[in-house]
Design an enzyme around this catalytic site. Sequence first.
Site, mmCIF file in Angstrom:
data_model
loop_
_atom_site.group_PDB
_atom_site.id
_atom_site.type_symbol
_atom_site.label_atom_id
_atom_site.label_comp_id
_atom_site.label_asym_id
_atom_site.label_seq_id
_atom_site.Cartn_x
_atom_site.Cartn_y
_atom_site.Cartn_z
ATOM 1 N N GLY A 27 0.809 -1.210 0.000
ATOM 2 C CA GLY A 27 0.000 0.000 0.000
ATOM 3 C C GLY A 27 0.839 1.255 0.000
ATOM 4 N N ASN A 29 1.419 3.405 -2.410
ATOM 5 C CA ASN A 29 1.128 4.428 -3.415
ATOM 6 C C ASN A 29 0.408 5.644 -2.828
ATOM 7 O OD1 ASN A 29 -1.052 2.056 -3.771
ATOM 8 N ND2 ASN A 29 -2.080 4.026 -4.005
ATOM 9 N N SER A 156 -3.118 0.199 14.288
ATOM 10 C CA SER A 156 -3.855 1.456 14.361
ATOM 11 C C SER A 156 -4.245 1.743 15.796
ATOM 12 C CB SER A 156 -5.118 1.383 13.502
ATOM 13 O OG SER A 156 -5.957 2.515 13.712
ATOM 14 N N TYR A 181 -13.382 -2.358 11.002
ATOM 15 C CA TYR A 181 -12.049 -1.881 10.629
ATOM 16 C C TYR A 181 -11.099 -1.963 11.821
ATOM 17 C CZ TYR A 181 -8.179 1.229 9.623
ATOM 18 O OH TYR A 181 -6.919 1.749 9.469
#
Length: 316
Positions: A27, A29, A156, A181
């Site tokens: 990830g 980008n 996270s 999430y």
Amino acid sequence: MSPTSSTPPWDVHRLPRAEGSVFLVTGANAGIGYFIAEQLSATGATVVLGSRNPERAEAAMTSIRSRVPGAEVRAIPLDLADLSSLSAVVESLEVNALDAVVHNAGVAFDDPPRRETGDGHELMFGTNHLGHFALTGRLMPLLSAAPAARVVTVGSFAAKSERLDLDDLHSRQDYRAQRTYGRSKLAQMYFGLELGRRLRTLGSSAESVVVHPGGALDSLTPSRPPVHVRSVGARLRTAPAALLVQGKHAGAWPAVRAVLDPATRGGQLWGPRFFGLRGTPRQEAVWSHLADTAVAARLWDASRNLTNVDPANLPG
């Protein structure tokens, strides 16, 4: 590090050199992953951007090269939601050893509906956790071939208030997007810590470190066009928030330190210095619920069964 150590203090703006090393960032980008890749590329290492989107990966590489002269960056296709595609990642890297992988990629949804991967896994859990779990297993031969590889899992702060429901990992019974999430990121962090324990038991030279970026906002992130453009208005509106949180460039610092600093060790948790929300990276105590090894072991077994991969099944 001890204050009496002869090792100089860690400086996020003066990173150690890492020529000859190869790092994979998933990830990479956009967002925090982009800044992890940009900062690692400044060390002289080869940085591989794993991305689902070739156009965005190309834009990220162009931006990195404009800011880091001579940067050795390239991209490979990587879709963590498609488990069957991950076996090709090892070949696409075209290296004999991998010095670090940073598990940063992830998907998040603000609102329902619930979605699934092609394998029938809830999309956030399937991508953020199961995809990285399986990818680690595929990469382990390359990681084991490096002298002291690092597996860095980016969790996270949202996971701190969550708890896993091991009987409903796919949120089929009770799906709420933000909670799902947070639980997917919590699963990642359990995985990173359990991987560290299993690698130590096996006597592996590879180590697994878990990090989190604290509070990282787009509006406090410096522009990297076309990857990210911060408007003056957004910067002014959120300026007071900088007292508590930070931009995504700073959110990358714990992961970068976990890759590069020989003082970091497997099984550690690193995050921002001030209240876990902002500042330079420091080691912090593993959150109490993350220290539950029974939950971690049950999650490991469930993940192995769902992916048909065991990341601790070392070559040789």
